[in-house]
Write an enzyme that holds these catalytic residues in place. Sequence first.
Site, short mmCIF file in Angstrom:
data_model
loop_
_atom_site.label_atom_id
_atom_site.label_comp_id
_atom_site.label_asym_id
_atom_site.label_seq_id
_atom_site.Cartn_x
_atom_site.Cartn_y
_atom_site.Cartn_z
N GLY A 112 0.83 -1.19 0.00
CA GLY A 112 0.00 0.00 0.00
C GLY A 112 0.86 1.24 0.00
N SER A 151 6.64 2.06 -6.26
CA SER A 151 6.60 1.69 -7.68
C SER A 151 5.27 2.10 -8.32
CB SER A 151 6.84 0.19 -7.85
OG SER A 151 5.99 -0.55 -7.01
N ASP A 152 4.25 2.36 -7.50
CA ASP A 152 2.96 2.79 -8.05
C ASP A 152 2.88 4.30 -8.29
OD1 ASP A 152 1.73 0.19 -8.04
OD2 ASP A 152 1.62 0.33 -5.86
N HIS A 193 -3.51 3.89 -2.09
CA HIS A 193 -3.64 2.57 -2.69
C HIS A 193 -3.42 1.51 -1.62
CE1 HIS A 193 -3.12 -0.88 -5.22
NE2 HIS A 193 -1.82 -0.95 -5.06
N HIS A 249 -4.22 -2.94 -0.57
CA HIS A 249 -4.75 -4.26 -0.96
C HIS A 249 -5.69 -4.74 0.15
CE1 HIS A 249 -1.58 -5.55 -4.17
NE2 HIS A 249 -1.75 -4.25 -4.18
N ASP A 303 -23.37 7.33 1.51
CA ASP A 303 -22.78 8.47 2.22
C ASP A 303 -21.46 8.90 1.56
OD1 ASP A 303 -24.70 8.89 4.20
OD2 ASP A 303 -23.78 7.50 5.61
N HIS A 309 -6.51 -6.56 -9.40
CA HIS A 309 -5.46 -5.92 -8.62
C HIS A 309 -6.05 -5.49 -7.26
CE1 HIS A 309 -1.82 -2.91 -8.74
NE2 HIS A 309 -2.08 -3.32 -7.52
N TYR A 336 -24.73 16.98 7.75
CA TYR A 336 -24.12 16.02 8.65
C TYR A 336 -22.86 16.64 9.27
CZ TYR A 336 -21.91 11.73 10.33
OH TYR A 336 -21.31 10.76 11.11
#
Lengths: 230, 230, 230, 230
Positions: free
Chosen positions: D28, D75-76, D95, D97, D120, D169, D227
């Site tokens: 992540g 790497s992302d 990001h 998983h 929401d 992915h 809210y």
Amino acid sequence: MRLEALRAEVCEANLEVVRRGLVLYTFGNASGIARAEGLVVIKPSGVPYDTLRPEHLVITDFEGKIVEGNLKPSSDLPTHLALYKAFPAIGGVVHTHSRYATAWAQAGREIPCLGTTHADYFHGPVPVTDAMQPDEIASGYEWNTGQVILRRFKGVDPMAKPGVLVAGHAPFCWGRTPAEAAHNAVVLEEIACLAYHALTINPEAGAISDALRDKHFQRKHGPKAYYGQK
Amino acid sequence: MRLEALRAEVCEANLEVVRRGLVLYTFGNASGIARAEGLVVIKPSGVPYDTLRPEHLVITDFEGKIVEGNLKPSSDLPTHLALYKAFPAIGGVVHTHSRYATAWAQAGREIPCLGTTHADYFHGPVPVTDAMQPDEIASGYEWNTGQVILRRFKGVDPMAKPGVLVAGHAPFCWGRTPAEAAHNAVVLEEIACLAYHALTINPEAGAISDALRDKHFQRKHGPKAYYGQK
Amino acid sequence: MRLEALRAEVCEANLEVVRRGLVLYTFGNASGIARAEGLVVIKPSGVPYDTLRPEHLVITDFEGKIVEGNLKPSSDLPTHLALYKAFPAIGGVVHTHSRYATAWAQAGREIPCLGTTHADYFHGPVPVTDAMQPDEIASGYEWNTGQVILRRFKGVDPMAKPGVLVAGHAPFCWGRTPAEAAHNAVVLEEIACLAYHALTINPEAGAISDALRDKHFQRKHGPKAYYGQK
Amino acid sequence: MRLEALRAEVCEANLEVVRRGLVLYTFGNASGIARAEGLVVIKPSGVPYDTLRPEHLVITDFEGKIVEGNLKPSSDLPTHLALYKAFPAIGGVVHTHSRYATAWAQAGREIPCLGTTHADYFHGPVPVTDAMQPDEIASGYEWNTGQVILRRFKGVDPMAKPGVLVAGHAPFCWGRTPAEAAHNAVVLEEIACLAYHALTINPEAGAISDALRDKHFQRKHGPKAYYGQK
């Protein structure tokens, strides 16, 4: 003085459902009522639980007008008020988006009474409301959420079924006190979890017998209750 | 003296199942037996675990009459007594409403022996009782819960199957000591979880071979057991 | 000296799988090999992890003869030895009964490569062995558990598939070091969990493309790997 | 100065998803953008979270060239950059998983809007991308991961759907700030979990009405949002 105690109890009920893992971020709220004083104590809207203290709670009258507190009350306050007005025996209301109970609400299915854990708290299935209509949503939405619950409870004793699944939304629970409402919310989540797994194992699993259901409910709640200490 | 040790061991067995996540609120109870003294030590009914100490435990005779203690014993005491009378080799009984085992009980399905984790503790499927009949529920319910278990164990060695699922209710486990009973309750929950997931992946999954089942059970329990330290 | 470091590393690998929730009680074991010295370091059998320290580990030769240590080695030692002999590139082996991986093993199903998390570690499905035959169980059971794994790996590169499901039993994982073997065991549990849920959502879900599988595996493991720091 | 604050906020966003259980090991990454300065702050690749501090973060320009930092960026990174370029209103990307969201991505299914928790945050289903083509994978893979997301968002307002499932992915989420992106990642995991269970209970469960979906989304996000506290 009594109000200070209620403040503390409502704060504790809010924290109890967090502690038990029923609440993500600010999804949920607990309230309590002081009927003689005509007041309701409720969690403020969208405030993190980590720092919640009794003095942050909002006090309103039965119409939702703020009597004390600098914060806005939970946006679900009108639902709580509708329940307090219709169910005179209740003293606390707890709303969460707990995982299994919410999954049943999203599935639009009542939770069948598959075991004694369930029957210890709910006398028969946990009911699910109808879907709300566009006009109920367009205006007075939170008040109407209460009304759709009350329609479902026509002829049902709310003390024998201390909670409900609002279809496509999540559960509301109640009890004689805020602590009992929180306890019932935790137990409803457990019941929902057990039923989920039981029906996955055996989709044909049926409700326990009326005799067993009555036995367990009354062992804990009837006039001849003998569970626990006196 | 021996009774003081048993008190401590029963208290620890109660706390062990809490620690392992098998117990919500007060749902569950552990007991131990001092056969020579004719006494049973058991958790008091409906008392929170957080503050449970050995001195809170209740001591009764084999008929459930309180011999020592100011609190009421667990309402499930008669079930424990029925098991102690019928199974002379056991020294402890543990009852929980742990999630997966209770789901199987609510599903009314025995747990098939799908793997070696299961076979290490249960020689073959974990049995499930018949549903109880209205007259068994109406009077002497908890004692009759024991009887419905014993009917299921006719011809079955309780030391080769140290637990059972009471249909529509939850598991009861036992062992030579309270600690072993608690250990078996924790393992039963794990077995129930593994079987739940295995059958979801492959509904056609079958029991392991008799050879593999026997090998694992005897590796841990037979006269030639070689698992663990001597 | 090197052996002392290996002892510490094997102890840490045992504790890592406990810390990550893969181990109930004493179900599992990690080992490491010192190839030059002809020695294997492994967890003792049935010893609780809470108090496990490097000096409790057992050291054996490649035939499983104890060279150092007062405790019996894990009963699964012969399986570890079989793997070390057949896979010269591995330096550690970890065996657990982790929930999802064991469920797949009990289901007798290989885990299809449904996503990049899987492809980051396993190049293609996680294989499952055949069921063991009665004569393989009757004598040399643990050694034969190794053999049934090796039959499955005929023609398969163990470094591209660092683990296996023994049918009706549980996973064995390996790596260049005990730490890597433990890491792979943790990841296998995660992969097994993801595949379980993905296939429940969509039973027709298929493997990712060969191109995506190769890309991810090589991004982490190939000669041109570029994930992480150098 | 502003960059120092962003560093701290990106570090905190990375830690928040770990704290909430969305991240195993180093799976992540979170980033934030300083649009005026032309800089992006992102987690370094493959670095453990336990010791992650603001000064470890990598700062790059909009083409991914490192401006500050001794470590390689995630790497992302190119996927993050593609999102920042296409979605001018976002200030953070996260990001993970996480288990349920990744299971839906592996199943290749969009998450239907079954309840108000979902509405929401996401106005309608959580979209899933197409599978990536071999040539998109072969070269510029991470940049192309961004492109496959952007193709899916043609004509979709990214602020009304603050996340996506990349098929086979895992999810990418975003928000006006790194903190909001992390919050959305946590909520997406919860939504994915609720939908998983709801559809297991009732495979025919349908989306909530447009009226209820709009009501909830606008209660939190519209110009008339009521809210929370102001």
